[in-house]
Design a protein around this motif. Structure first.
Motif, short mmCIF file in Angstrom:
data_model
loop_
_atom_site.label_atom_id
_atom_site.label_comp_id
_atom_site.label_asym_id
_atom_site.label_seq_id
_atom_site.Cartn_x
_atom_site.Cartn_y
_atom_site.Cartn_z
N GLU A 1 0.82 -1.21 0.00
CA GLU A 1 0.00 0.00 0.00
C GLU A 1 0.86 1.26 0.00
N PHE A 2 0.35 2.28 -0.64
CA PHE A 2 0.99 3.58 -0.60
C PHE A 2 -0.09 4.63 -0.81
N LEU A 3 0.24 5.86 -0.52
CA LEU A 3 -0.75 6.91 -0.77
C LEU A 3 -0.37 7.64 -2.05
N CYS A 4 -1.35 7.94 -2.87
CA CYS A 4 -1.09 8.68 -4.10
C CYS A 4 -0.29 9.92 -3.75
N PRO A 5 0.83 10.14 -4.42
CA PRO A 5 1.69 11.26 -4.03
C PRO A 5 1.00 12.61 -4.18
N LEU A 6 -0.05 12.67 -4.94
CA LEU A 6 -0.71 13.97 -5.10
C LEU A 6 -1.90 14.15 -4.16
N CYS A 7 -2.81 13.17 -4.15
CA CYS A 7 -4.03 13.40 -3.40
C CYS A 7 -4.13 12.52 -2.16
N GLU A 8 -3.11 11.71 -1.91
CA GLU A 8 -3.06 10.86 -0.72
C GLU A 8 -4.19 9.86 -0.63
N THR A 9 -4.68 9.44 -1.78
CA THR A 9 -5.68 8.37 -1.77
C THR A 9 -4.96 7.04 -1.63
N LEU A 10 -5.58 6.16 -0.86
CA LEU A 10 -4.99 4.84 -0.64
C LEU A 10 -4.88 4.08 -1.95
N SER A 11 -3.72 3.52 -2.21
CA SER A 11 -3.50 2.76 -3.44
C SER A 11 -2.67 1.54 -3.09
N ASN A 12 -2.75 0.50 -3.92
CA ASN A 12 -1.86 -0.63 -3.69
C ASN A 12 -1.31 -1.23 -4.97
N THR A 13 -1.59 -0.59 -6.09
CA THR A 13 -0.97 -1.03 -7.33
C THR A 13 -1.12 0.08 -8.36
N VAL A 14 -0.74 -0.23 -9.56
CA VAL A 14 -0.94 0.75 -10.63
C VAL A 14 -1.54 0.04 -11.83
N ILE A 15 -2.29 0.79 -12.63
CA ILE A 15 -2.79 0.24 -13.89
C ILE A 15 -2.03 0.92 -15.01
N PRO A 16 -1.41 0.14 -15.89
CA PRO A 16 -0.75 0.79 -17.02
C PRO A 16 -1.80 1.40 -17.96
N ILE A 17 -1.46 2.53 -18.52
CA ILE A 17 -2.39 3.13 -19.50
C ILE A 17 -1.91 2.73 -20.88
N LEU A 18 -2.77 2.04 -21.59
CA LEU A 18 -2.39 1.58 -22.92
C LEU A 18 -3.05 2.47 -23.95
#
Ligand SMILES: [Zn+2]
Ligand SMILES: [Zn+2]
Ligand SMILES: [Zn+2]
Ligand SMILES: [Zn+2]
Ligand SMILES: [Zn+2]
Ligand SMILES: [Zn+2]
Ligand SMILES: [Zn+2]
Length: 1821
Positions: A1233-1250
């Motif tokens: 888990e990490f917090l979005c560096p901008l809005c501090e929303t809880l996150s735990n992965t990333v989705i690639p943008i294709l």
């Protein structure tokens, strides 16, 4: 008779026993017989072996058998004997003899709702139970709701508890029945036996409970065969913690800590628990160890006893006997009366009666035994009027001892006998009786005094240490005092007067001991070394104040009582003052006026804030007027008439009292009227000290004094502190010459030098050398300000009935006005700012509507009151209840308001009410010489340019005072014909030296600019009053005209200014809005839309704007689909490096921060959990969606490598931190888990943008392929057949059964096409052929692939592991990568998230397109792109196998293990999965990953048809019609009849009964509704996939969606044509009957359908919602109160908590219901969320009325509940108790929070914002 009994008892030896008892009874030896029987039986039943003796090992079975045995063997015979027949029948008969109950008397359990009527209750302890309340008229009154703390009972029917309507409809029926002695109604034989039985049983129970010899029994209970077993009994105390007990137990008895927890729980709940069973020695050992390990220097060891098991057995039975007695007397008034009489009967030996014994032994008993004793007292003695009286006499008599015992005890008040006080003392007649006959008042006050004071030389000295340490226990007599005094007597008699005054005297003694408490001396030079303790005096003050006020209230009702009380207090005051010798007097002069004043310098000598005697006198003084008395009435002071019988009696009691206790000087032979100076001195010292504290002169005295001053002024204390001091000063002032009064004040304020020294040389009287001249100047200036404020208060505070001509409503109204001048306020804020009376009423509701208007709240926030504009004129900035902060806030608010309205900024003194006659001379202060002199001096100094000794605050106050004087003069001119008030005259005297000219000199001075408006107002008012005066004297009109013109000039000027100000304001506003706009433009990334709309070129914003809608209707599926126009996510800015990045294959990879969570939100089988993750098949998804993975994103975009660096930095930081100290983070790094560096929303992965698929796969390539639906279907069918054949052959070859799942392998394309017609074969070949030219090279970078893998892994671990395995980011192989299921879980989350969004939109009634937030739209767009590409990036053969499995479910040939029937398949998931996989169907080892086929679009179209057809059959099979109906005038359509035909056909095929045949219309409606969610999801999917814009109809809500959706998805509008060839024309998309038949015959279908509609998913699938909540919160409380802890044998739960997802009630936050979760103990809520909510939960805590959000084991937050009161406020903890009702809007908001899967995110936000949440152990809730 005996024979009859025997006949009714079949084969049970009960009859023999009953016969024996009967025999013994006749011989007069019933007691012996019973004791003998019990001696034999009791030890056999209770504590028989280790299993049942040791509390934690008591299985429910053991408890039950004990219960049953004692019932059968012990109570049954007793009841048969008592009743002389079948007890059930006899008790029923007795019940019918009862008078209908007039009293409810229901005893409350902990947590049960109680209701009090604020309009009608006699005091706030009077309550109704819910049944009575609902049947009473109070439901329509203002009521207060609360939860019971246990104990206490319903007061319905108690005429003394309610001012009106004391009966509910149920208990009204009991009215009018004449009461007959209830015993006389009993059958005589039963009565005779009852006298004996009840007496013996009660005696036995009490004897055994109080039995002290633990080693053996009384002789007559000794068993014939002695046993030799013992137990170690551990007792509860409130000193040792759970942990200490657990620790001691693990040592002493060698048990697991889990078992020790259970022991500790039992000890805590029941008060004691046996912890060891065995011989004496082993039990002794255990005791020693426990005692040793729990004793420490500071605390006694835990109480432990070694007890003989037979003693325990009899005690256990004794408790049951008490319960039994309670039940028995509940049946009959007569039996109850017998029991009460027995209990209160003093034995001939002269020993105390049973009740008294229990009272005195209360603290010796353990918890449950106590509670049982109290309950039987309440159930018997307190329910019977006569017994209640006797009981209360006993209680009063033993009151001192009982209180003393309680002081020494360590148990809570609730389990002490003293908690019964409230039941007795709140009954006014009873209380009065006890006062008169048993001196209750004196006993209670003296009990308190004796507990906390010692008597020396006739005066009580309070014991500080006791007060400080034990106040929590000490305070109860004071509470009782409040109960006793709560109803003022309406009639007095001599005895009552005498006893009351007796109590009053003791009260005065108590107050005398407090007078001057905690006095302080100003510290100069050094700061104090130790902060003195101050809290205990204030605790005492707070608890005592209501009783003192009530006593004053009692005095007020009778002239004689008032006079006597007044004398007592005056005498006490004079004694405190001391003799004239000790009081030093001195002479002071100011401007030719002289006064003799007390010489006492506050800044040098000790001063106290505690003056209760003076304040009591002030309270009494205000009552004098009611009886025509004044301060100087001779009655108050003349010689006492000792010859009156009353006086004689009281003297006799004094003498008696003096002999018995502390000698009290009470001789009131003759008292002197105290001088005004005597009244003035003490409060003035205190007030001056406080003024000096404000002037910062007492800074070195520390916080202790600061706190005292704070409380002195605080709303909780001020009524009996500050307010009374002011009254006392007003009293003194009214008695004195105003000049002398002012001189006394100036002297005490130490301003003599200041007032004398016109040349400003000197400073204050405090000429201590340690203080610099600068300090002195500052102090003096501040003191002058304080002094002036003080004058404003003394002359202006008239809103006290008795002082001003006002009512108490006026008083409250004024408070409200001043609070609302600070700002608009919520109801609760307002009530908090107002003082409460003894009924906790502020009087707010009665007045608030007359001065304020209510503004309702929105979805958040509270409703607020706003002051009506016409009341702003009543604002007084120097309102004496304002704190300094209030004052400046209110001034600011008023200034702002006035500026906005273009008014003068002056806040002139408001018009005041007239003073009462007694106080009318107060105003003379405002015109006396010293006053005029003082004000003139202040103004002169402002004028003098060099002067430093003036401040703005001084000017403000001086102007205000002048205004007040003018107002007063004006009011007097208007109201009275003749006045002596001469302010104007005096102020104009002296020509240029006059006050008036001093005012004029100030005009235009820049230094007083802030008060210029006030000055103008004052001068105007001055002129006005002068005119009035002149008018009276007949002055000329010309002068007047001149004045008016000057006035209008200033008015015009002001208007001009206001206009200019308004223009300026508008300009600023315009500028600001410009700035805002450009800010948004410049910082667009910061707003939510980041990275989405950025890239949309104007042409893409056609959605919703009808002008640009192309004429062609958009179609998103198939070769004929419309061109892509709506493409999002094409360019973004990385939030970490701020670089723009175009999304294209081969470019740098960009990702969205995302949060993946497992979810059960969509589950239609709530509670079903993933049982074996290893066997879970994510490919064939069950339609109940009991388990899924949801993905969300905050929409912020980063470069993949930027993000990776960011994430690695977090991990490294966390590792470093973990080494040093365990910081609790709101997110868990080891779970990725990490917090979005901008809005501090809880996150735990990333989705690639294709990149969008349209840019990769040109549409044109598939356009030329032609292959009909039936050929396509045929080819696929053949493929499945061939694979199955191959598989079965392989199986046979192996010849051995293996556990492995048989695997379908793909077969080569040619092997299929060779059996097809040529044209078809060619088309099929083209469709599935790999493109070599463009697809040879994978267009995606490694980084993209890596990110895709990462995302898949996150979905995989979240779906199958809980807690998810730690995920390794970055490169490197994850152990799970081999699992074929990894990519499938990623496809699944795409489908699941789309399904969730469809629900959300449906739930909110929003249109399908255009209403998703950009976060949501970005999320599914990114997901769909990842998913559609992921098929071609994985190993083609694995994908191909998945495709085959899906197809074999959809086109079943031979039944296969692991392939479910179509009823068990979610068709939307199937559609998405097939879309992904079908391209790889015919690949082989040579096909490279990343290739693609040509026929994607055509495949989509055919797939859409096939899956929809399967779904329709699913829907038809699952249909469950209970009636057939057709609306009138509806013709059967062709489609309708087709559906009926199909319906009958498929059901026949599947072999299900069809009891009701629906009409065609009905069926068509049903099918259309049912298929709609699927179509909506599919439309969202293809929209994101293809970028084809959505049809305009689907962007509005409320239109029929069905046809637009079909068209958009390339489906026929008549869906029946997918299954049935209608009207002969081949439409080319019919799924042939052979396939229906396979579907319907597939194994499993029959079973599913036969198991009934309950287990099938119902269509249309409805949106899951949080459980419906009742409208009225009391219904919720009631549900909570009937809920018992599921693990503790019917005990109440301390924190009942309702899961809002499934409605289950849980016993939260308690050791009893802890369970293990992965080896850690967790509370019931945490345990529940893992079965109900996949680790996420939303609960309602019933007692607290708050929402609990939990996620995982360590995170949670509290949230306001959706229940609001009429003022639009929620009530966390039910502190206010206003009725609460469900606010649907707020509940819908919670529903949305839950369904949108935002709980984890919300919790983290809350935890980040609220540090205290991080310290709560959420897992224990
Ligand atoms: Zn009731
Ligand atoms: Zn009732
Ligand atoms: Zn009422
Ligand atoms: Zn970057
Ligand atoms: Zn963000
Ligand atoms: Zn429990
Ligand atoms: Zn639940």
């Amino acid at each position: 008779m005996a024979a009859k009994i025997a006949g009714n008892l079949e084969g049970c030896n009960v009859s023999i026993i009953v016969q024996q008892l009967q025999g013994a009874y006749e011989r007069g030896q019933l007691k012996n017989a019973l004791y003998q029987y019990w001696a034999q039986q009791v030890p056999k039943i209770f504590f028989t072996s280790a299993e049942v003796a040791i509390s934690t090992q008591r299985t429910p079975d053991a408890v039950q058998s004990e219960e049953k045995l004692s019932r059968d063997v012990l109570f049954e015979p007793l009841e048969w004997f008592l009743c002389g027949g079948n007890p059930a029948a006899v008790f029923q008969q007795l019940q019918s003899l009862n008078n209908p109950p007039q009293l409810c008397g229901k005893v409350f359990k902990v947590g049960e709702p109680t209701y009090s009527c604020r309009d009608c209750c006699a005091d706030p302890t009077c309550v109704f139970c819910i049944e009575c309340f609902n049947k009473s008229t109070h439901k329509t009154h203002r009521y207060r709701m609360s939860t019971s703390g246990g104990g206490g009972y319903c007061d319905c029917g108690d005429v003394e508890a309610w001012k009106q309507d004391p009966w509910c409809d149920i208990h009204k029926q009991g009215l009018g029945q004449q009461s007959q002695n209830p015993i006389e109604k009993l059958p005589p034989d039963i009565a005779a036996r009852a006298w004996e039985v009840l007496k013996i049983a009660l005696q036995y129970a009490v004897d055994m409970l109080l039995w002290e010899q633990m080693g053996g029994l009384p002789q007559d209970l000794e068993p014939s065969v002695p046993q030799n077993t013992y137990v170690t009994m551990l007792f509860n105390d409130e000193i040792h913690t759970y942990e200490q007990v657990i620790n001691a137990l693990t040592k002493a008895i060698n048990c697991e800590s889990k078992e020790a927890v259970e022991f500790a729980t039992v000890v805590d709940r029941e008060g004691r628990s046996s912890v060891r069973y065995g011989n004496r020695k082993s039990c002794d050992e255990a005791r020693t160890v426990i005692q040793k390990s729990t004793s420490s220097v500071r605390s006694k060891p835990l109480k432990v006893e070694v007890m003989h098991t037979s003693v325990c057995a009899h005690q256990a039975f004794a408790q049951k006997v008490l319960n039994w007695l309670g039940q028995v007397v509940n049946h009959s008034d007569g039996l109850r009366h017998i029991l009460c009489t027995t209990a209160l009967q003093q034995p001939p030996t002269g020993d105390p009666c049973v009740v008294e014994r229990l009272m005195l032994a209360d603290t010796a008993l353990w918890k449950t035994a106590r509670v049982q004793c109290h309950q039987i007292m309440m159930g018997s003695l307190l329910m019977d009027q006569e017994s209640k009286k006797q009981f209360s006499v006993l209680y009063t008599r033993n009151y001192p001892q009982v209180q003393k015992d309680f002081m020494a005890d360590d148990h809570d008040h609730g389990v002490s006998i003293i908690s019964l006080s409230v039941q007795i003392f709140t009954v006014p007649t009873l209380a009065r009786y006890l006062i008169m006959e048993h001196d209750l008042l004196a006993i209670v006050i003296r009990t308190f005094l004796d507990q906390c004071a010692s008597c020396r030389h006739g005066r009580y000295l309070l014991d500080r240490e006791k007060l400080q340490k034990n106040f929590r226990r000490l305070q109860f007599p004071l509470l009782d005092l409040k109960y006793v005094l709560s109803m003022v007597p309406d009639q007095w008699n001599d005895q009552l007067k005498r006893k009351f005054l007796n109590g009053f005297k003791i009260m005065v003694e108590l107050l005398t001991s407090m007078q001057g408490m905690d006095s302080v001396t100003r510290q100069v030079g050094q700061h104090i070394e130790m902060e003195p303790e101050w809290e205990s005096a204030f605790n005492l003050q707070i608890k005592l104040a209501p009783a003192v006020a009530m006593m004053a209230g009692w005095c007020a009702t009778d002239k004689m009582v008032l006079i006597d009380a007044f004398r007592i207090v005056v005498k006490a005051l004079l004694e405190i003052r001391g003799t004239a010798d000790t009081v030093k007097m001195c002479k002071r002069r100011v401007c030719d006026q002289e006064a003799i004043v007390v010489d006492y310098t506050v800044s040098r000598e000790p001063v106290s804030i505690h003056l209760p005697i003076c304040r009591l006198l002030a309270g009494l003084y205000l009552q004098l007027g009611k009886h025509g008395l004044t301060f100087n009435s001779p009655e108050l002071y003349g010689p006492l008439d000792w010859t009156s019988p009353q006086a004689r009696l009281s003297r006799a009691s004094e003498i008696a009292h003096r002999a018995s206790a502390c000698p009290t000087p009470l001789v009131l032979a003759r008292s002197q009227p105290p001088s005004a100076m005597d009244l003035l001195e003490q409060p003035l010292r205190t007030l001056v000290m406080i003024a000096q504290v404000h002037a910062e002169m007492w800074k070195r005295n520390g916080y202790s004094l600061f706190h005292q001053v704070y409380y002195y002024h605080n709303v909780r204390c001020r009524a009996e502190m500050q307010d009374k001091d002011i009254i006392m000063l007003q009293v003194a002032c009214a008695q004195m010459d105003p000049n002398q009064f002012l001189i006394a004040l100036l002297n005490k304020f130490e301003l003599m030098n200041w007032i004398e020294d016109v040349t400003e040389k000197g400073g204050s009287a405090t000429d201590v050398s340690a203080e610099s001249t600068r300090d002195l100047l500052r102090f003096t200036n501040s003191l002058v300000e304080e002094f002036l404020t003080f004058l404003i208060i003394i002359t202006g505070e008239r809103y006290v009935p008795g002082i001003g001509q006002v009512s108490s409503e006026d008083m409250v109204r004024r408070e409200v006005i001043h609070q609302l001048c600070i700002s608009p306020m919520a109801h609760s804020e307002l009530s908090k700012a107002l003082p409460e009376n003894n009924n906790y009423e502020t009087g707010l509701e009665g007045v608030v509507h007359s001065v304020a208007s209510f503004k309702k709240p929105g979805v958040t926030g509270m409703g607020r009151y706003e002051l009506k504009p016409e009341f702003y004129k009543d604002y007084n900035p120097f309102f004496y209840h304002y704190t300094r902060a209030d004052q400046s806030k209110s001034e600011e608010a008023q200034l702002k308001r006035k500026k906005q309205e273009g008014e003068s900024t002056a806040c002139p003194p408001p018009e005041l009410p007239a003073l009462s006659k007694e106080f009318s001379s107060l105003v003379n202060v405002l015109e006396c010489d010293v006053f005029v002199h003082t004000i003139r001096m202040v103004l002169r100094r402002v004028n003098s340019s060099r002067s430093r000794s003036w401040t703005e605050a001084m000017v403000h106050r001086a102007l205000h005072l002048v205004g007040m004087a003018l107002n007063e003069e004006k009011r007097l001119y208007q109201t009275s014909p003749y006045i002596r008030f001469n302010f104007v005259k005096k102020a104009t005297e002296g020509g240029s030296n006059s006050l008036y000219s001093a005012l004029h000199d100030l005009l235009g001075k820049p230094r007083i600019q802030n008060h210029a408006d006030l000055l103008t107002w004052v001068i105007d008012r001055f002129d006005e009053v002068k005119d009035l005066k002149d008018q009276k004297q007949g002055a000329s009109d010309a002068q007047k005209a001149k004045k008016v013109s000057s006035k209008s000039k200033t008015d015009a000027e002001r208007k001009k200014k206001a206009e200019a100000a308004r223009k300026r304001r508008e300009k600023i506003l315009a500028q600001m809005s410009d700035m805002q706009k450009s800010f948004i433009r410049d910082n667009l990334e910061l707003f939510e839309a980041t990275g989405t709309e950025l890239s949309s070129s104007p042409s893409m914003e056609v959605e919703g704007s009808p002008m640009v809608v192309p004429s062609q209707y958009p179609v998103a599926v198939g070769p004929d689909r419309s061109p892509a126009t709506h493409v999002t996510l094409t360019t973004s800015t990385c939030i970490l490096c701020q670089e723009d990045q175009e999304v294209a294959a081969g470019n740098k990879c960009v990702v969205l921060a995302a949060y993946v969570q497992r979810s059960t939100a969509l589950s239609k089988s709530r509670g079903k959990v993933l049982e074996d993750p290893d066997k879970y098949d994510p490919l064939l998804v069950s339609p109940d969606l009991y388990h899924g993975v949801h993905t969300s994103t905050c929409g912020h975009v980063m470069h993949a490598d930027c993000w990776q660096r960011f994430y690695e930095a977090i991990v490294a930081r966390e590792q470093r931190r973990a080494l040093r100290f365990r910081h609790i983070l709101s997110y868990e790094v080891d779970r990725g888990e990490f917090l979005c560096p901008l809005c501090e929303t809880l996150s735990n992965t990333v989705i690639p943008i294709l990149p969008p698929s349209s840019t990769i796969q040109p549409d044109s390539v598939s356009a030329d392929i032609s292959l009909s639906f039936s050929d396509w279907l045929d080819g696929l069918k053949k493929t499945v057949e061939a694979s199955q054949r191959a598989m079965m052959k392989e199986e046979e070859d192996k010849m051995e059964s293996s556990d492995d799942m048989p695997v379908l392998s793909p077969c080569p394309l040619p092997s299929i096409t060779k059996n097809m017609a040529e044209m078809a074969a060619q088309g099929f070949q083209q469709l599935f052929e790999y493109m070599t030219e463009t697809g040879a090279q994978a267009p995606y970078s490694d980084s993209v692939k890596e990110m895709m893998k990462l995302f898949s892994r996150a979905t995989y671990t979240n779906m199958l592991h809980d807690p998810p395995l730690p995920t390794k980011f970055g490169l490197g192989l994850d152990p799970n990568d081999d699992d074929d299921r990894v990519p499938i879980t990623a496809w699944g989350t795409c489908a699941y998230t789309i399904r969730t969004l469809e629900w959300l939109l449906r739930d909110q009634g929003k249109p399908l397109f255009g209403s998703l937030s950009s976060r949501q739209a970005d999320c599914i767009t990114a997901l769909v792109r990842v998913v559609t590409v992921s098929g071609s990036l994985s190993d083609p053969q694995t994908i191909s196998k998945s495709a085959l499995r899906l197809l074999s479910a959809l086109l079943p040939q031979e039944p296969m293990k692991n392939i479910p029937c179509i009823l068990d398949l979610d068709m939307f998931f199937t559609l998405v999965f097939l879309h992904v996989t079908i391209s790889s169907l015919y690949c082989d080892e040579n096909t490279a990953a990343g290739g693609t086929i040509r026929g994607v679009a055509l495949n989509d179209k055919h797939l859409m048809h096939l899956v929809t057809a399967a779904h329709l059959v699913q829907i038809l099979l699952a249909a469950n019609f209970t009636s057939a109906d057709t609306p009138m005038d509806t013709e059967e359509t062709a489609e309708g009849s087709a559906w009926v035909k199909l319906f009958m056909a498929v059901r026949k095929e599947a072999g299900v009964q069809t009891p009701v045949v629906p009409s065609g219309w009905q069926l068509q409606t049903y099918v259309r509704e049912s298929v709609l969610p699927f179509l909506r999801c599919s439309a969202l999917f293809f929209h994101c996939h293809t970028g084809v814009q959505s049809p305009a109809q689907l962007q509005e809500s409320g239109v029929s969606e069905f046809e637009p959706l079909c068209q958009y998805l390339a489906l026929p509008a008549d869906l029946s044509s997918l299954l049935l060839q209608n009207s002969g024309a081949d439409v080319g998309h019919v799924v042939p009957h052979t396939i229906h038949s396979k579907w319907c015959h597939y194994p499993g279908i029959k079973e599913s359908l036969a198991s009934g509609p309950a287990s099938l998913v119902k269509y249309p699938v409805e949106v899951n919602r949080l459980v419906p909540l009742p409208h009225d919160y009391s219904d919720v409380i009631n549900r909570g109160s009937v809920f018992t802890c599921p693990r503790s044998d019917g005990d109440d739960s301390r924190a009942p908590t309702m899961c809002l997802v499934c409605g289950q009630m849980l016993c939260s936050q308690s050791y009893c219901c802890q369970t293990d979760l992965e080896g850690e103990p967790v509370g019931a809520c945490t345990a529940h969320i893992y079965t109900c909510g996949a680790g996420v939960g939303i609960f309602l805590r019933v007692r607290e009325c708050q929402i609990l959000l939990l996620t995982g084991k360590t995170k949670g937050c509290f949230y306001p509940s959706p229940y609001l009161d009429d003022y639009g406020e929620h009530d966390q903890g039910l502190r206010r108790g206003n009725p609460l009702y469900l606010c649907q809007e707020r509940y819908r908001k919670l529903q949305k929070l839950w369904l949108s899967h935002s709980i984890p995110e919300e919790v983290v936000h809350f935890m980040e914002a609220n540090a205290s949440f991080a310290t709560i152990e959420w897992q224990h809730l």
